[in-house]
Design a protein around this motif. Structure first.
Motif, short mmCIF file in Angstrom:
data_model
loop_
_atom_site.label_atom_id
_atom_site.label_comp_id
_atom_site.label_asym_id
_atom_site.label_seq_id
_atom_site.Cartn_x
_atom_site.Cartn_y
_atom_site.Cartn_z
N SER A 1 0.76 -1.08 0.03
CA SER A 1 0.16 -0.12 0.20
C SER A 1 0.80 1.39 -0.03
O SER A 1 2.13 1.26 0.44
N PRO A 2 0.45 2.34 -0.39
CA PRO A 2 1.16 3.54 -0.44
C PRO A 2 1.70 3.98 1.06
O PRO A 2 2.66 4.55 1.09
N PHE A 3 0.70 3.59 2.20
CA PHE A 3 1.51 3.98 3.39
C PHE A 3 2.41 2.99 3.89
O PHE A 3 3.37 3.41 4.46
N ALA A 4 2.23 1.64 3.51
CA ALA A 4 3.46 0.83 3.55
C ALA A 4 4.67 1.19 3.23
O ALA A 4 5.78 1.20 3.87
N ARG A 5 4.41 1.51 1.97
CA ARG A 5 5.76 1.88 1.12
C ARG A 5 6.61 3.28 1.51
O ARG A 5 7.85 3.35 1.53
N ALA A 6 5.80 4.15 1.85
CA ALA A 6 6.04 5.55 2.36
C ALA A 6 6.72 5.55 3.60
O ALA A 6 7.46 6.38 3.98
N TYR A 7 6.09 4.86 4.48
CA TYR A 7 6.21 5.21 5.80
C TYR A 7 6.38 3.74 6.87
O TYR A 7 7.25 3.51 7.79
N GLY A 8 5.30 2.80 6.66
CA GLY A 8 5.11 1.91 7.53
C GLY A 8 6.24 1.03 7.70
O GLY A 8 6.74 0.61 8.92
N ARG A 9 6.72 0.30 6.56
CA ARG A 9 7.85 -0.51 6.75
C ARG A 9 9.01 0.04 7.09
O ARG A 9 9.86 -0.58 8.17
N ALA A 10 9.49 1.15 6.80
CA ALA A 10 10.76 1.86 7.25
C ALA A 10 10.48 2.16 8.76
O ALA A 10 11.40 2.01 9.74
N ALA A 11 9.40 2.88 9.04
CA ALA A 11 9.24 3.03 10.74
C ALA A 11 9.41 1.72 11.61
O ALA A 11 9.88 1.66 12.75
N ASP A 12 8.94 0.58 10.92
CA ASP A 12 8.97 -0.51 11.56
C ASP A 12 10.59 -0.89 11.89
O ASP A 12 10.88 -1.63 12.89
N ARG A 13 11.13 -0.79 10.83
CA ARG A 13 12.50 -1.36 10.87
C ARG A 13 13.23 -0.53 11.77
O ARG A 13 14.25 -0.93 12.70
N ARG A 14 13.07 0.81 11.96
CA ARG A 14 13.64 1.80 12.97
C ARG A 14 13.09 1.33 14.23
O ARG A 14 14.07 1.39 15.38
N GLY A 42 -2.45 -6.91 12.30
CA GLY A 42 -3.31 -5.87 12.68
C GLY A 42 -2.68 -4.42 12.59
O GLY A 42 -3.15 -3.47 13.15
N ALA A 43 -1.58 -4.52 11.77
CA ALA A 43 -0.88 -2.95 11.68
C ALA A 43 -1.76 -2.14 10.81
O ALA A 43 -2.65 -2.45 10.18
N SER A 44 -1.68 -0.95 11.08
CA SER A 44 -2.23 0.42 10.43
C SER A 44 -1.84 0.01 8.98
O SER A 44 -0.68 -0.11 8.69
N THR A 45 -2.79 -0.04 8.16
CA THR A 45 -2.49 -0.02 6.74
C THR A 45 -2.86 1.25 5.84
O THR A 45 -2.66 1.41 4.74
N THR A 46 -3.18 2.34 6.56
CA THR A 46 -3.45 3.53 6.01
C THR A 46 -2.89 4.94 6.86
O THR A 46 -2.68 4.58 8.16
N THR A 47 -2.87 5.86 6.18
CA THR A 47 -2.27 7.22 7.14
C THR A 47 -3.40 7.32 7.87
O THR A 47 -3.11 7.67 9.25
N ALA A 48 -4.63 7.35 7.64
CA ALA A 48 -5.74 7.87 8.59
C ALA A 48 -5.72 6.92 9.79
O ALA A 48 -5.79 7.45 10.70
N VAL A 49 -5.76 5.57 9.62
CA VAL A 49 -5.49 4.53 10.53
C VAL A 49 -4.53 4.87 11.49
O VAL A 49 -4.71 4.80 12.77
N ARG A 50 -3.23 4.95 11.25
CA ARG A 50 -2.24 5.21 12.03
C ARG A 50 -2.20 6.47 12.74
O ARG A 50 -1.98 6.55 13.85
#
Length: 314
Positions: free
Chosen positions: A128-141, A212-220
């Motif tokens: 998803s756009p959220f996962a590519r732009a933010y989610g995966r990198a934030a999780d790694r950090r 159950g991770a957030s999948t969109t910017t709105a949910v996060r």
């Protein structure tokens, strides 16, 4: 009936579609020295019937509340009904490996004093756009930071995949039912472990996948809003010095976050999120990441400054 060494306590609400993944993973454990208690926090989707079906394959039973009472109350009810000496807390959307129970048990059996154990989780995202732009990198950090935390800060990691002896849980009085917004009843419990002089150890060998991770910017962002509001409950109970890393600063980014917080509500975040996710499809990755981060951090600060804006219940 043989008394199990461990009890897995699973709080859930509306979890009938999530629970089968967890229950299949528990069915595949490399030990059978455990029981499972699913605490249904108001049965809105037939979860109790699902658990009853699984009871033919797994040592699982349910406690059912007639209405929503909150995750802290659910966790405490499960602990009170547990037969095992070790309490393993698991969220209903986890997928642990086969060594979850044996790994938690080994950590405690090898300890010379009472301890708390944190297994951590890794988020699994759909593309998803959220996962590519933010989610995966934030999780790694987050994971890198968590594995590198000094011993006096690991209590902050107390969350979805943790274990503690039943007698320690009882000594601390369980989870605090004053937390009704998203999160922080966990952080509160971890803090009280630290205050009681009980070490909190990170155990990478019992890490679980979180579905159950957030999948969109709105949910996060909405979760950040509610988490920020719950943070204030923690400060009210334990004082400002319990959390020295107060949000907010004086740099340009801090000013932007502050401006966003001034207008961040559940309604505005639900509008901001889809707009950012749509833009993230075409923007350079670094810019898209910053736009997501701005929404999430602004929402978190808004929850701290304006907790009444967090109106939904989790």
């Amino acid at each position: 009936m043989t008394t199990p060494a461990a009890t897995i306590v699973v709080p859930t609400r509306g979890g009938s579609r999530r629970l089968p993944v967890l229950l299949r993973s528990l069915e595949a454990q490399d030990t059978d020295d455990f029981e499972v208690i699913v605490v249904v926090d108001g049965d809105i989707d037939g979860t109790a019937d699902l658990v009853a079906e699984w009871a033919q394959r797994l040592p699982v039973r349910s406690l059912v509340f007639p209405e929503n009472r909150g995750r802290a109350v659910a966790l405490n009810a499960g602990a009170e009904s547990a037969r095992g000496d070790l309490l393993i807390r698991s969220d209903d959307d986890l997928e642990p490996g086969p060594g979850l129970v044996s790994g938690h048990l080994a950590r405690h059996r090898n300890a010379t004093e009472p301890i708390g154990v944190v297994g951590l989780t890794t988020n699994q995202y759909p593309d998803s756009p959220f996962a590519r732009a933010y989610g995966r990198a934030a999780d790694r950090r987050f994971l890198d930071d968590a594995l590198g935390l000094p011993a006096d800060r690991t209590w902050r990691l107390w969350a979805a995949n943790v274990s503690v002896q039943a007698q320690v849980h009882a000594r601390l009085g369980g989870y605090d039912a004053r937390y009704r917004r998203y999160g922080w009843e966990d952080v509160d419990f971890g803090y009280r472990l630290r205050q009681a002089g009980i070490p909190v150890l990170v155990a990478p060998e019992v890490m679980a996948v979180h579905h159950g991770a957030s999948t969109t910017t709105a949910v996060r962002a909405l979760r950040a809003l509610h988490s920020g509001a719950a943070r204030e409950t923690f400060v009210e109970i334990h004082g400002d010095l319990a959390l020295p890393d107060a949000p907010g600063g004086r740099g340009l980014w801090d000013r932007l976050v502050g401006a966003g917080a001034a207008v961040a509500t559940e309604r505005t975040l639900r509008a901001y999120g889809p707009a950012v996710d749509a833009a993230a499809r075409v923007l350079p990755p670094r810019i898209a990441e910053k736009l997501v981060a701005l929404g999430v951090e602004s929402a978190g600060l808004a929850g701290v400054r304006y907790p009444d804006r967090a109106r939904s219940r989790f």
